[in-house]
Design a protein around this motif. Structure first.
Motif, mmCIF file in Angstrom:
data_model
loop_
_atom_site.group_PDB
_atom_site.id
_atom_site.type_symbol
_atom_site.label_atom_id
_atom_site.label_comp_id
_atom_site.label_asym_id
_atom_site.label_seq_id
_atom_site.Cartn_x
_atom_site.Cartn_y
_atom_site.Cartn_z
ATOM 1 N N LEU B 41 37.839 31.699 50.911
ATOM 2 C CA LEU B 41 38.480 32.022 49.634
ATOM 3 C C LEU B 41 37.762 33.170 48.938
ATOM 4 C CD1 LEU B 41 39.564 28.753 47.840
ATOM 5 C CD2 LEU B 41 40.885 30.824 48.126
ATOM 6 N N LYS B 42 36.438 33.128 48.979
ATOM 7 C CA LYS B 42 35.674 34.181 48.305
ATOM 8 C C LYS B 42 35.913 35.527 48.953
ATOM 9 C CE LYS B 42 32.132 33.766 45.968
ATOM 10 N NZ LYS B 42 30.991 33.465 45.140
ATOM 11 N N THR B 45 39.562 36.733 47.967
ATOM 12 C CA THR B 45 39.627 37.281 46.610
ATOM 13 C C THR B 45 38.758 38.521 46.501
ATOM 14 O OG1 THR B 45 37.998 35.642 46.029
ATOM 15 C CG2 THR B 45 40.232 35.233 45.289
ATOM 16 N N VAL B 48 40.765 41.513 47.366
ATOM 17 C CA VAL B 48 41.635 41.952 46.265
ATOM 18 C C VAL B 48 40.809 42.629 45.182
ATOM 19 C CG1 VAL B 48 43.336 41.209 44.569
ATOM 20 C CG2 VAL B 48 43.201 40.054 46.768
ATOM 21 N N GLN B 49 39.668 41.988 44.831
ATOM 22 C CA GLN B 49 38.819 42.560 43.781
ATOM 23 C C GLN B 49 38.342 43.950 44.167
ATOM 24 O OE1 GLN B 49 36.005 39.339 43.580
ATOM 25 N NE2 GLN B 49 36.544 38.957 41.463
ATOM 26 N N VAL B 52 41.049 46.395 43.613
ATOM 27 C CA VAL B 52 41.343 46.653 42.197
ATOM 28 C C VAL B 52 40.199 47.406 41.537
ATOM 29 C CG1 VAL B 52 41.806 45.587 39.979
ATOM 30 C CG2 VAL B 52 42.842 44.660 42.028
ATOM 31 N N SER B 53 38.961 46.999 41.859
ATOM 32 C CA SER B 53 37.837 47.527 41.082
ATOM 33 C C SER B 53 37.555 48.988 41.395
ATOM 34 C CB SER B 53 36.584 46.696 41.318
ATOM 35 O OG SER B 53 36.028 46.983 42.567
ATOM 36 N N VAL B 56 39.694 51.182 39.082
ATOM 37 C CA VAL B 56 39.288 50.897 37.696
ATOM 38 C C VAL B 56 37.938 51.543 37.407
ATOM 39 C CG1 VAL B 56 38.503 49.058 36.169
ATOM 40 C CG2 VAL B 56 40.630 48.793 37.431
ATOM 41 N N ASN B 57 36.994 51.386 38.345
ATOM 42 C CA ASN B 57 35.682 51.989 38.148
ATOM 43 C C ASN B 57 35.768 53.507 38.127
ATOM 44 O OD1 ASN B 57 34.095 49.749 37.861
ATOM 45 N ND2 ASN B 57 33.824 49.477 40.056
ATOM 46 N N VAL B 123 29.149 46.546 42.806
ATOM 47 C CA VAL B 123 29.553 45.316 42.134
ATOM 48 C C VAL B 123 31.066 45.311 42.006
ATOM 49 C CG1 VAL B 123 29.371 43.968 40.028
ATOM 50 C CG2 VAL B 123 27.403 45.217 40.877
ATOM 51 N N ILE B 124 31.725 44.264 42.515
ATOM 52 C CA ILE B 124 33.185 44.217 42.416
ATOM 53 C C ILE B 124 33.656 43.104 41.485
ATOM 54 C CG2 ILE B 124 33.687 45.279 44.634
ATOM 55 C CD1 ILE B 124 34.111 42.470 45.740
ATOM 56 N N GLY B 125 32.743 42.268 41.016
ATOM 57 C CA GLY B 125 33.181 41.217 40.099
ATOM 58 C C GLY B 125 32.001 40.619 39.378
ATOM 59 N N ARG B 126 32.309 39.967 38.268
ATOM 60 C CA ARG B 126 31.262 39.308 37.515
ATOM 61 C C ARG B 126 31.840 38.039 36.941
ATOM 62 N NH1 ARG B 126 26.599 41.630 34.083
ATOM 63 N NH2 ARG B 126 25.803 39.690 33.279
ATOM 64 N N ASN B 127 31.016 36.978 36.905
ATOM 65 C CA ASN B 127 31.494 35.716 36.356
ATOM 66 C C ASN B 127 31.869 35.908 34.887
ATOM 67 O OD1 ASN B 127 31.879 33.174 35.459
ATOM 68 N ND2 ASN B 127 29.812 32.468 35.854
ATOM 69 N N THR B 170 27.223 36.825 46.682
ATOM 70 C CA THR B 170 27.039 36.533 45.274
ATOM 71 C C THR B 170 25.581 36.743 44.906
ATOM 72 O OG1 THR B 170 28.690 34.838 45.560
ATOM 73 C CG2 THR B 170 27.501 34.824 43.502
#
Lengths: 171, 294
Positions: B41-42, B45, B48-49, B52-53, B56-57, B123-127, B170
């Motif tokens: 799952l990670k 996703t 996808v991240q 997208v990132s 955006v970045n 970095v593609i995501g952050r909590n 992570t």
């Protein structure tokens, strides 16, 4: 296509939360304050109010699990909180009438419940030692302001979208 | 009939609370890596991240560049004054490096604790909830990233790899509260160095806590703190920060230093995952030796 629209929107908001945190400067609401974007639960609650109650709870369960696995790595916190808050919303909607203002107030209450529930659970498993008073000022107040802005912007689009969705379910 | 429904609801609530406790207990357990459904799952996703990132970045970086342009003139002046100094430093570093390798050859000692190979990652995501300070980066096991590796930015240490999947991993930041997050650190003083452990983070002050420094160590404000490499996982001499304040601990047996981290824990775009050059002995081997001694 119609069928995949809702999951895609929810997935988009799920990723938007992380990107929002990455891009906004840290002192958006004053230094040391933490504003958490809760776009996903806002859309889920609008779905339960205007769309279908059952789907709201089920999507809450699915996206809660996804949130836990991808962002938190502790399974259970949001898996439990998302459907619970969606369920409480369905109970509240039985008593209250559904106009947009009322729905927005219920959604913001839901966000506050989620934030408080996540705080309590993290406190229980010793992932934070923040006391309740500083939780209120450091986290809850900025979070509610941020999400209120989001709700004001998104309430009408969500209402139209989910009412259409409810109609397509009936067909 | 209503009585029955009430009971059913109650049972569902109780069962779900039991499942909740079991799941939280399962995931809090000291596990080495995630289970395969979680990894799958990670990674999905993460894909996808990643998609997208990147744009955006790019857009965010464009606006940042415009802001940077406004300061260019002032910065350029400052940088020019530093340039002369840099040339001198560079020649000195070259000389020292050469010296070091020669001396090593004389001693016949090949590996050093401070050797490491960095791997670039984005970095593609952050909590978003920020109770657990976690980052998701776009490199995983297939790039050679394993749990417990050190993660740094150009300014200093920011954390360690918490778990790695095939294509993403992570990172747990130093600022997250986790009792298992302990880093062996060294304070560089004029006459030798003092050792301690980085344990915990003061959120209100934004300072790291460096505990267990010997009570007679003369730690002063402004001294540099680096990793010591004695913890077994991190390489030596990664910069952490500077000492801001020193206080005796509650029993007066050791001292605690407040360390201002060199890296910014919030604004992180690109990171380096650091693999130590020296091999770490397997835990099992060490246990075996001890048993033999007994």
């Amino acid at each position: 296509m119609r069928r995949f629209l809702l999951p895609l929107i929810l997935l988009g908001l799920f990723i938007a939360e992380s990107i929002f945190v990455q891009l906004t400067p840290p002192g958006l609401f004053g230094s040391g304050k933490i504003a958490v974007p809760r776009f996903l639960i806002v859309s889920l609650l609008f779905l339960t109010i205007y769309g279908s109650k059952k789907h709201g709870v089920i999507y809450g369960l699915l996206f809660g699990l996804l949130f836990d696995i991808v962002y938190v790595e502790i399974i259970g916190i949001y898996l439990f909180l998302f459907p619970l808050i969606a369920y409480i919303t369905t109970k509240l909607m039985k008593i209250l009438q559904t106009n947009v203002a009322m729905a927005s107030i219920i959604v913001i209450v839901g966000v506050a419940l989620l934030e408080a529930g996540a705080y309590q659970l993290n406190f229980l498993i010793h992932r934070t030692d923040m006391d309740f008073a500083s939780f209120l000022s450091v986290r809850l107040a900025p979070t509610l302001i941020l999400n209120l802005i989001f709700i004001i912007l998104a309430a009408f689009p969500f209402k139209r979208l989910f009412e259409k969705y409810a109609l397509s379910l009936n067909d | 009939m209503p009585q029955f429904f009430l009971n059913k609801r109650l049972i569902i609530l109780l069962v779900s609370i039991i499942i909740l406790v079991a799941l939280i207990g399962f995931s809090l357990k000291d596990r080495e890596n995630l289970t395969w459904p979680e990894q799958f799952l990670k990674d999905t996703t993460g894909f996808v991240q990643n998609a997208v990132s990147r744009p955006v970045n790019y857009v965010a970086g464009f606006f940042e560049n415009i802001q940077d342009l406004q300061n260019t003139y002032k910065e350029n002046k400052e940088l020019k004054t530093r340039l002369d100094e840099l040339a001198r430093l560079e020649s000195e570093v070259q000389r020292l490096k050469k010296d070091n390798t020669e001396l090593r050859e004389v001693l016949d000692k090949q590996d050093s604790l401070s050797e490491f190979e960095p791997k670039q990652a984005t970095v593609i995501g952050r909590n978003p909830d920020r109770w657990h300070e976690l980052l998701i980066i776009n490199k995983g096991e297939n790039a050679g990233i394993e749990p417990n590796m050190a993660v740094i930015t150009s300014k200093g240490l920011i954390g360690k790899v918490k778990s790695s999947n095939t294509f993403t991993s992570t990172v747990q930041l130093l600022s997250s509260m986790d009792p298992t997050n302990r880093i062996s650190a060294e304070i560089q003083a004029k006459d030798g160095s003092f050792f301690g452990l980085i344990e915990g983070y003061d959120k209100e002050k934004g300072l790291l806590l460096l505990k267990r420094i010997p009570y007679d160590a003369k730690v002063e404000k402004g001294q540099n703190v680096i990793t010591s490499g004695l913890g077994g996982v991190f390489p030596k001499s990664l910069p952490i920060g500077k000492v801001v304040d020193v206080v005796p601990d509650e029993f007066g047996l050791t001292q605690t230093a407040y360390v201002e981290p060199g890296a910014d824990f919030y604004d992180i775009g690109h990171v380096m995952v650091v693999k130590r050059g020296v091999l770490q002995p397997e835990l099992m081997e060490m246990i075996d030796e001890k048993e033999e001694e007994l």
